[in-house]
Design an enzyme around this catalytic site. Sequence first.
Site, PDB file in Angstrom:
ATOM      1  N   LYS A   1       6.054  -4.472  -3.733  1.00  0.00           N
ATOM      2  CA  LYS A   1       7.475  -4.504  -3.477  1.00  0.00           C
ATOM      3  C   LYS A   1       8.104  -4.471  -2.184  1.00  0.00           C
ATOM      4  O   LYS A   1       9.004  -5.145  -1.790  1.00  0.00           O
ATOM      5  CB  LYS A   1       7.967  -3.042  -4.313  1.00  0.00           C
TER       6      LYS A   1
ATOM      7  N   ASN B   1      -1.985   2.073   5.600  1.00  0.00           N
ATOM      8  CA  ASN B   1      -1.035   0.960   5.288  1.00  0.00           C
ATOM      9  C   ASN B   1      -0.690   0.301   6.300  1.00  0.00           C
ATOM     10  O   ASN B   1      -0.482   0.646   7.606  1.00  0.00           O
ATOM     11  CB  ASN B   1       0.340   1.876   4.810  1.00  0.00           C
ATOM     12  N   GLY B   2      -0.993  -1.160   6.418  1.00  0.00           N
ATOM     13  CA  GLY B   2      -0.703  -2.065   7.636  1.00  0.00           C
ATOM     14  C   GLY B   2      -1.931  -2.876   7.720  1.00  0.00           C
ATOM     15  O   GLY B   2      -2.914  -2.960   6.987  1.00  0.00           O
TER      16      GLY B   2
ATOM     17  N   TRP C   1      -2.687  -2.844  -1.764  1.00  0.00           N
ATOM     18  CA  TRP C   1      -2.529  -4.443  -1.913  1.00  0.00           C
ATOM     19  C   TRP C   1      -3.377  -4.757  -0.903  1.00  0.00           C
ATOM     20  O   TRP C   1      -3.217  -4.667   0.499  1.00  0.00           O
ATOM     21  CB  TRP C   1      -0.970  -4.526  -1.449  1.00  0.00           C
TER      22      TRP C   1
ATOM     23  N   GLU D   1       7.926 -15.513 -10.105  1.00  0.00           N
ATOM     24  CA  GLU D   1       7.263 -14.170  -9.810  1.00  0.00           C
ATOM     25  C   GLU D   1       6.961 -13.322 -10.946  1.00  0.00           C
ATOM     26  O   GLU D   1       5.902 -12.832 -10.961  1.00  0.00           O
ATOM     27  CB  GLU D   1       7.912 -13.259  -8.584  1.00  0.00           C
TER      28      GLU D   1
ATOM     29  N   GLU E   1      17.366 -18.258  -6.272  1.00  0.00           N
ATOM     30  CA  GLU E   1      16.904 -17.004  -6.588  1.00  0.00           C
ATOM     31  C   GLU E   1      16.518 -17.012  -8.370  1.00  0.00           C
ATOM     32  O   GLU E   1      15.497 -16.406  -8.424  1.00  0.00           O
ATOM     33  CB  GLU E   1      18.237 -15.976  -6.586  1.00  0.00           C
TER      34      GLU E   1
ATOM     35  N   CYS F   1       0.882  -1.229   0.021  1.00  0.00           N
ATOM     36  CA  CYS F   1       0.049   0.216   0.078  1.00  0.00           C
ATOM     37  C   CYS F   1       0.795   1.255  -0.316  1.00  0.00           C
ATOM     38  O   CYS F   1       2.073   1.205   0.717  1.00  0.00           O
ATOM     39  CB  CYS F   1      -0.907   0.037   1.371  1.00  0.00           C
TER      40      CYS F   1
ATOM     41  N   LYS G   1      12.817 -15.643  -9.304  1.00  0.00           N
ATOM     42  CA  LYS G   1      12.703 -14.860 -10.415  1.00  0.00           C
ATOM     43  C   LYS G   1      11.752 -15.081 -11.508  1.00  0.00           C
ATOM     44  O   LYS G   1      10.853 -14.373 -11.745  1.00  0.00           O
ATOM     45  CB  LYS G   1      13.974 -14.294 -11.025  1.00  0.00           C
TER      46      LYS G   1
ATOM     47  N   HIS H   1      17.290 -38.198  -4.840  1.00  0.00           N
ATOM     48  CA  HIS H   1      16.629 -38.528  -3.799  1.00  0.00           C
ATOM     49  C   HIS H   1      15.242 -38.291  -3.966  1.00  0.00           C
ATOM     50  O   HIS H   1      14.519 -37.993  -2.894  1.00  0.00           O
ATOM     51  CB  HIS H   1      17.182 -37.652  -2.352  1.00  0.00           C
TER      52      HIS H   1
ATOM     53  N   ARG I   1       3.794  -0.432  -4.642  1.00  0.00           N
ATOM     54  CA  ARG I   1       3.817  -0.971  -3.241  1.00  0.00           C
ATOM     55  C   ARG I   1       2.180  -1.616  -3.322  1.00  0.00           C
ATOM     56  O   ARG I   1       2.035  -2.265  -2.133  1.00  0.00           O
ATOM     57  CB  ARG I   1       3.741   0.276  -2.435  1.00  0.00           C
TER      58      ARG I   1
HETATM   59  C1  F6R Z   1      11.760 -11.140  -4.876  1.00  0.00           C
HETATM   60  C2  F6R Z   1      11.631  -9.824  -3.812  1.00  0.00           C
HETATM   61  C3  F6R Z   1      11.063 -10.268  -2.562  1.00  0.00           C
HETATM   62  C4  F6R Z   1      11.864  -9.469  -1.436  1.00  0.00           C
HETATM   63  C5  F6R Z   1      11.409 -10.137  -0.215  1.00  0.00           C
HETATM   64  C6  F6R Z   1      12.158  -9.191   0.787  1.00  0.00           C
HETATM   65  O1  F6R Z   1      12.201 -10.610  -6.122  1.00  0.00           O
HETATM   66  O2  F6R Z   1      11.692  -8.800  -4.121  1.00  0.00           O
HETATM   67  O3  F6R Z   1      11.267 -11.767  -2.430  1.00  0.00           O
HETATM   68  O4  F6R Z   1      13.181 -10.030  -1.670  1.00  0.00           O
HETATM   69  O5  F6R Z   1      10.330  -9.475  -0.054  1.00  0.00           O
HETATM   70  O6  F6R Z   1      12.308  -7.854   0.715  1.00  0.00           O
HETATM   71  P1  F6R Z   1      13.479  -6.793   1.253  1.00  0.00           P
HETATM   72  O7  F6R Z   1      14.707  -7.220   0.742  1.00  0.00           O
HETATM   73  O8  F6R Z   1      12.837  -5.507   0.910  1.00  0.00           O
HETATM   74  O9  F6R Z   1      13.482  -7.128   2.782  1.00  0.00           O
END
Ligand code: F6R
Length: 609
Positions: free
Chosen positions: A604, A99-100, A75, A491, A484, A2, A488, A507, A27
Amino acid sequence: MCGIVAAVTQRNIINFLLENIKRLEYRGYDSSGLAIINKNNNFSRVRCVGKVNELIEKTKKKKLFGTIGLAHTRWATHGKVSEKNTHPHISSHIAIVHNGIIENSFQLRSLLTKQGYIFYSETDTEVIVHLLHWEQKKTGKSLLEVMRNSLMKLQGNYSMVVMDSHNPSKLIAVCSGCPLIIGLGTKENFIASDQIALLNITKRFIYLKEGDIAIVKRENIKIFNKDNSIIKRKIIKSDVKYESVKKGKYKHYMEKEIYEQPKSIRNTLKNRLKNNTSIYFPELGLKEINIFLHLEHIQIVACGTSYHAAMVSKHWFESIANIPCDVEVASEFSSRKLAVRKKSFFITLSQSGETADTLRALRISKKLGYLGNLTICNMKGSSLVQESDNYLLTKAGVEIGVASTKSFTTQLTVLLMLVAKIVSIKKKENDIEKKIVKILTILPYRIEEILKKNKEIQNIAKKLYNKKNILFLGRGDQYPIAMEGALKLKEISYIHAEAYPSGELKHGPLALIDKNMPIIITAPKNSLLEKTKKNIQEICTRGGLIYIFSDEEINLEKNITLLKVPYVEEIIAPIFYIVPLQLLAYYIALSKGTNIDQPRNLAKSVTVE
Ligand code: F6R
């Protein structure tokens, strides 16, 4: 999660609200809305489901005018994605954006319903605004006092901005567990969840601290801390350039951020490498150096991509510095009874510095007897930086694409520097530090080289974009890179992707292999390569479709595609090998036509637990 913007000015603020809430769309992008106090001292409100562009279109048709107002991009947490659940919410003469999460909203909702309040939404936010109205009706007190009393009844983490159409000269901002900043103008002031929203207007910011309530007027700002005393908070001058938050020649922020990595790593190294032989962290003082000398264990806690960076660093801490290191996902760390290792030092990793799970883990760690704590973070004014004993900034620059890329490689850069520094302090000699400094200086050039492989990676993406499942394999410090890479891909392309340590395949997961299952393997030339080759053979025998990224010639069988990458030094191989996987995910998503910068259901900055 948000985004909030608000302003009190002398000019019509409609364009400001629209333009700047758009910048916070990363956000949350389920729905968005705004409210202003109009000339008749009533609220005008516009809300709609979908992207902020919809809100822009809808609002422009209405030709609104107001000098005080607030806007929100949502969000969804409490209540589905719908117009009625979209902020701002209104109770008579009070309007709110929030927000929250309010954890006790169900109890409060039933209390307020008994008092005759009608709820038009399913949100916890509407509970707050009715509570404020009820308190004011009962007590007749000012909105500030009413806010204070009401906050005592709320449980959870939140930030919010409130305005009162009976008193249209001020906004009230509350910060408790979610970020909120004030942007300072001339005879106008602004509020936002993130400075990015305000960079086109001001460079001067006040970061509200936990428990702060601010009264924001055109001419002045008054801040009360959690003990109710008036407090002067530092004004921070931001060095973030407004231009840096534009896409420029790139189609997506994610693409821009992938290609920016050599520059971000150079910025991360800048002023930290002394005489090309030693590492210097101006942020750390004698106390920290003393802790590094005595620590015997490192505990790292993070989420998502940051967690994967932490996993790579475990290999470095143990193999280079000989320091036992444990890494845990923050939500798990905070959910169990912990036994703290002897002389353990606590590290959090985060791009945003606002991730609720990581913040909670830090708060818990403070009660557990760690030697001290440090956060490695990309956002200077963030809650993690403010609440940690020490911080090291990653200096990746603003990252807007929801999928983290440059924050990952700069986190790894800082972590490797930290490992080198700790080794020197402990061993009282700097041979390893010198070697790492040399390699880190080469790193941006190595990344430039691998980025040139983009066309070949795009060709692989064309073969993979219509697959339903993809496996990623890696061994040693390449296993977190496989994780990772899989994150990527899933998502931004919504393809189911899973990562396994190469040796674990036999396994169980080997049962998944058939001619339709693509397997991506990063296999740098190192002491583990022979074992990885055996795994490749096992998959080949069972007909899996293998794609290998390696700097070694690997015998090609019919179902193997090798993407030969340039040479890279072994220590920095994880930082290097993630780049082709980022590009692969990007090009697959591009072929699928998904919303790369704003993938469905994600946001984000994850400010709720
Ligand atoms: C993946 C991604 C999320 C963040 C996670 C932690 O691409 O962006 O998995 O890495 O939400 O976020 P931060 O690093 O801001 O604590």
